[in-house]
Design an enzyme around this catalytic site. Structure first.
Site, short mmCIF file in Angstrom:
data_model
loop_
_atom_site.label_atom_id
_atom_site.label_comp_id
_atom_site.label_asym_id
_atom_site.label_seq_id
_atom_site.Cartn_x
_atom_site.Cartn_y
_atom_site.Cartn_z
N HIS A 199 42.98 38.07 48.54
CA HIS A 199 41.72 37.37 48.28
C HIS A 199 40.96 38.04 47.13
CE1 HIS A 199 38.06 35.08 49.60
NE2 HIS A 199 37.46 36.12 49.02
N GLU A 200 40.77 39.34 47.22
CA GLU A 200 40.02 40.05 46.18
C GLU A 200 40.79 40.07 44.86
OE1 GLU A 200 37.03 40.49 46.68
OE2 GLU A 200 37.04 40.29 48.87
N HIS A 226 39.78 37.06 42.92
CA HIS A 226 38.54 37.30 42.17
C HIS A 226 38.81 38.15 40.93
CE1 HIS A 226 35.67 35.53 44.91
NE2 HIS A 226 36.04 36.28 45.93
N GLU A 279 35.26 31.72 44.12
CA GLU A 279 35.87 31.66 45.45
C GLU A 279 37.07 30.74 45.48
OE1 GLU A 279 35.84 33.42 49.22
OE2 GLU A 279 34.68 33.84 47.41
#
Length: 486
Positions: free
Chosen positions: A256-257, A260, A286
């Protein structure tokens, strides 16, 4: 130098100072000694004072007045649009208020972390009360008679409103609840019963970050209480967390990170230290992290490859085969934690927070009411009660550090990701065969070209529409979820 050139030279220094402020935040959450919290709060306040003075400097208005918009190319016009918006909004917020929020956001994060560890809501309430008062003042200053919550939301997702978000959520909720109830009524795969060495988890996390395109020469991966990504351009850092019996916490927080971080790393280099040098909105940001984590990382094809990586790292951990592993990864849980939630229930967590924080900013709820309001709403939405504060009001860092209006962007990111994934499947017809061997480069390369490289050049919904060919709506996301879980 022209007025535009002078403006951009000034703005470049402001952007650089903003990056330094971000690095202070990263350090606070990863490496800063506990005893430095008080001093760090003063440092944040001092940095915010400098940034606010630069963002509201009268010379910016003079430069903007001299620029002939008709002579600007698209990149220059976008830079001017962002600077004008920042100048106007920053002027509305008194410098002392901006400093007070920055100072409290630093100290309150430590208070929140300690209260969370001790399951002590009362210890957090004074800081929360103070933050709510400051954010209401800020919202009032920004709104200038308009909707206070919309004024805060506009910091994170420009060109939308609380009413727009509420309408999207109202359209999503019935289908999500129906799907949740259908899946929860079926047999679920068993939970993992194994202890996963945490050093091995971190090695696997670093490997996965690289698999998804994260450039470790311009970044690093550390551990934090709450996973996050920080920075842009040539210095983008991410964090994850580990749990001895839950490797998915680390694996999917990292992926997830990484979504980003690679967004920031992949923005065109000519936008570095300009207003276009970061993600255009939190919702678009996101969308990248969620499509990396879910549509790619939790797919049947990719989890088949990941199963082999897990066996190499940990040996036999009690899962029979790739099909069982896929179902285990995507298991629906009666859990409490937003960041650990499955795809079906995740947006229900966001809806809860959105409604509560709208009521707080509107003055319908006070800090002292929030725990009871949270617990009542959670039980109504999920069918069981919150067992402890760290699984309820104290689970998220956002309100302690002043990020009111931020939560809706998580769900908007899922909506955007649904649109992008539909287009990605068309653009990459062999996507599943690529993911099955751990090759995500085709997917991430498409996202880079379609979304990431542009940085802040386009407006959020314009960017998603250009990339996907679809006007953003919840339809593609709900169809994807119903096909996968139904």
């Amino acid at each position: 130098m022209s007025a535009y050139d002078e403006l951009m030279a000034f703005q470049r220094q402001t952007e650089a100072l903003g990056q330094i402020a971000g690095r202070l935040g990263w350090d606070q959450e990863t490496m800063m000694p506990e005893g430095a919290a008080g001093q760090r709060a003063e440092e944040f306040a001092a940095m915010e004072s400098v940034l606010h003075a630069r963002k509201t400097h009268p010379q910016i208005g003079e430069w903007l007045a001299k620029i002939d918009a008709s002579t600007l190319d698209p990149v220059s016009a976008a830079n001017v649009r962002h600077i004008s918006r920042s100048f106007e909004r920053s002027q509305r917020v008194p410098a002392k208020l901006a400093e007070a929020i920055a100072k409290l956001s630093s100290s309150a994060q430590r208070i929140w972390a300690d209260a969370r560890e001790k399951e002590d809501v009362a210890a957090f309430l004074p800081a929360l009360e103070e933050m709510i008062a400051l954010k209401r003042d800020e919202a009032s200053a920004l709104a200038q008679g308009g909707d206070a919550y919309d004024a805060l939301l506009d910091d994170y997702e420009p060109d939308t409103s609380g009413e727009d978000v509420a309408a999207t959520f109202a359209a999503m909720r019935p289908r999500l609840v129906a799907l949740r109830d259908k899946v929860m009524g079926a047999e679920q795969p068993p939970e993992l019963k194994f202890e996963f060495d945490e050093q091995k988890q971190m090695r696997l996390a670093r490997s996965l970050a690289k698999t998804f395109g994260y450039d470790m020469q311009k970044g690093r991966l550390d551990k934090a209480v709450h996973p996050f990504s920080s920075g842009s351009g040539d210095d983008v850092r991410i964090t994850t967390r580990t749990a001895l019996t839950d490797p998915f916490n680390s694996i999917y927080s990292t992926i997830h990170e990484t979504g980003h971080a690679t967004y920031e790393q992949n923005i065109a280099s000519e936008h570095l230290l300009t207003p276009l040098g970061g993600g255009v909105s939190l919702g678009v940001h996101e969308s990248q992290s969620r499509i990396y984590e879910n549509q790619l990382g939790r797919s049947r094809a990719f989890t088949g490859w990941l199963f082999g990586q897990m066996k190499d790292a940990f040996g036999d951990f009690g899962v029979a085969n790739e099909d069982v592993f896929f179902r285990t990864v995507n298991r629906l849980n009666k859990g409490y934690i937003r960041t650990e939630s499955d795809e079906v229930q995740y947006n229900l967590h966001i809806m809860l927070r959105f409604d509560l924080e709208r009521d707080v900013i509107a003055g319908k709820l006070e800090a002292r009411d929030l725990e009871e309001a949270w617990n009542s709403r959670f039980e109504a939405d999920f069918g069981y009660g919150v067992d402890k504060p760290s699984n309820g009001l104290l689970q998220d860092v956002h309100w302690s550090c002043g990020l009111w209006g931020y939560f809706p962007t998580y769900a908007l990111g899922n909506v955007y990701a649904g649109c992008l994934y539909e287009a990605l499947r068309v653009a990459r017809p062999n996507l599943d065969s690529e993911l099955a061997v751990g090759n995500v480069a085709g997917a991430t390369g498409w996202l880079k070209d379609a979304v990431q490289v542009h940085g802040g050049l386009y407006r959020p919904t314009e960017l998603i529409e250009r990339a996907s060919g679809l006007v953003p709506s919840e339809g593609p996301l709900l169809s994807y979820l119903e096909k996968k879980f139904g």
